[in-house]
Write a protein that holds these residues in place. Structure first.
Motif, PDB file in Angstrom:
ATOM      1  N   GLY A 126       0.817  -1.214   0.000  1.00  0.00           N
ATOM      2  CA  GLY A 126       0.000   0.000   0.000  1.00  0.00           C
ATOM      3  C   GLY A 126       0.847   1.257   0.000  1.00  0.00           C
ATOM      4  N   THR A 127       1.947   1.234   0.770  1.00  0.00           N
ATOM      5  CA  THR A 127       2.855   2.388   0.815  1.00  0.00           C
ATOM      6  C   THR A 127       3.531   2.595  -0.532  1.00  0.00           C
ATOM      7  OG1 THR A 127       3.263   1.982   3.165  1.00  0.00           O
ATOM      8  CG2 THR A 127       4.830   3.388   1.992  1.00  0.00           C
ATOM      9  N   LEU A 180       1.082   4.045  -2.955  1.00  0.00           N
ATOM     10  CA  LEU A 180       0.829   5.460  -2.691  1.00  0.00           C
ATOM     11  C   LEU A 180       1.942   6.334  -3.265  1.00  0.00           C
ATOM     12  CD1 LEU A 180      -0.767   7.729  -1.323  1.00  0.00           C
ATOM     13  CD2 LEU A 180       0.504   7.256   0.786  1.00  0.00           C
ATOM     14  N   TYR A 181       3.199   5.917  -3.050  1.00  0.00           N
ATOM     15  CA  TYR A 181       4.327   6.692  -3.571  1.00  0.00           C
ATOM     16  C   TYR A 181       4.356   6.682  -5.102  1.00  0.00           C
ATOM     17  CZ  TYR A 181       6.498   7.546   0.963  1.00  0.00           C
ATOM     18  OH  TYR A 181       6.767   8.001   2.237  1.00  0.00           O
ATOM     19  N   VAL A 219       1.740   9.171  -6.210  1.00  0.00           N
ATOM     20  CA  VAL A 219       2.237  10.539  -6.023  1.00  0.00           C
ATOM     21  C   VAL A 219       3.250  10.892  -7.106  1.00  0.00           C
ATOM     22  CG1 VAL A 219       3.565  12.045  -4.500  1.00  0.00           C
ATOM     23  CG2 VAL A 219       1.792  10.565  -3.553  1.00  0.00           C
TER      24      VAL A 219
END
Length: 281
Positions: A10-11, A14-15, A18
């Motif tokens: 998930g991290t 997300l990156y 972005v």
């Protein structure tokens, strides 16, 4: 797949999201910089960096006598500054009246002020043209201050009124007990705590005035009094078949960099001003 793996994925997702959004937003500006450093036939190549970077386009913007780009930048800077000063002065005084003084029709007046900003520029163009000619503001760069405030002042009043309305009443009551006049309350009590809202509204008003095109094109015909958006639109090539993309991109980069610098410098106060009054307690 356990919870720890899901959290890591998930991290990473997300990156990546972005990064994609940042690339999508920044690539046009990067492309403008690359194009401004090209010249000749290299302008039509699709390379992501010029083989022989040159600042010839930037130099040309300030050396053509028939197109005083430096003077146009100065005109935009001065008229945008005047718009910010006038908008903040009227906005602060109006926000005190609308946010702290109880009178009949206050809510309707505030909605009317906000509704003015919803009108498209073309709807008020003819009336503003007659007004500008009648009061002698036509064909002067400083005369653009009046039409620009048509769309900067309503937003300024609305944001500052919301901010002033949420200030503790104890501040005002203590100032009144000490013998402060309404003007003293505004300047000595409210202004020191209103900096986030003032920076936000002032910067947004500056950006709106800096980028405005229609009013500047309509109300200023003198070449020396033009502003940068109109100046960029009038950049021409050696003949009518040539579009000077290099010069246009160089001019675009030059007028964008000051705005980026202002946003980066005041980014914390901008966020604070936009969220002021959103959360109580």
């Amino acid at each position: 797949m356990n919870y720890q793996h899901q959290k890591i994925l998930g991290t990473i997702g997300l990156y990546l999201l972005v990064a994609v959004i940042a690339l999508f937003c920044l690539f046009p500006f990067y492309f403008a910089i690359v194009t401004s450093l090209k010249s000749g036939t290299e302008l039509f190549s699709s390379t992501l960096w010029p083989a022989a970077p040159s600042f010839k386009n930037y130099i040309a913007m300030f050396t053509v006598a028939e197109h005083p780009f430096g003077r146009h930048i100065l005109n935009s800077l001065m008229v945008s500054t005047l718009v910010v000063i006038a908008s903040l002065f009227l906005g602060v005084t109006a926000s005190y009246a609308l946010g702290r003084i109880q009178f009949r029709g206050r809510g309707l007046l505030l909605l009317t002020v906000l509704a003015v900003s919803m009108f498209p520029q073309v709807a008020v163009l003819s009336g503003m043209f007659e007004l500008m000619q009648a009061i002698g503001f036509y064909n002067h760069w400083w005369g653009l201050t009046l039409p620009y405030m048509v769309f900067t002042l309503p937003f300024t009043v609305w944001v500052l009124t919301t901010f002033v309305r949420d200030l503790p009443k104890e501040l005002e009551e203590a100032a009144i007990m000490d013998g402060c006049t309404p003007w003293g309350i505004i300047t000595k009590v409210f202004l020191p705590v209103m900096w986030p809202a003032l920076v936000t509204t002032g910067l947004l008003a500056f950006i709106a005035a800096w980028n405005e095109f229609m009013f500047a094109l309509t109300f200023v015909l003198n070449n020396n009094d033009r502003t940068v958006p109109v100046s960029i639109s009038l950049i021409s090539g050696a003949d009518k078949y040539e579009i000077p993309w290099g010069k246009i991109m160089a001019a675009s980069v030059l007028v964008t960099l000051p705005l980026i610098a202002l946003v980066l410098i005041f980014q914390r106060k901008i966020v604070g001003g936009l969220t002021a009054g959103a959360v109580k307690g």
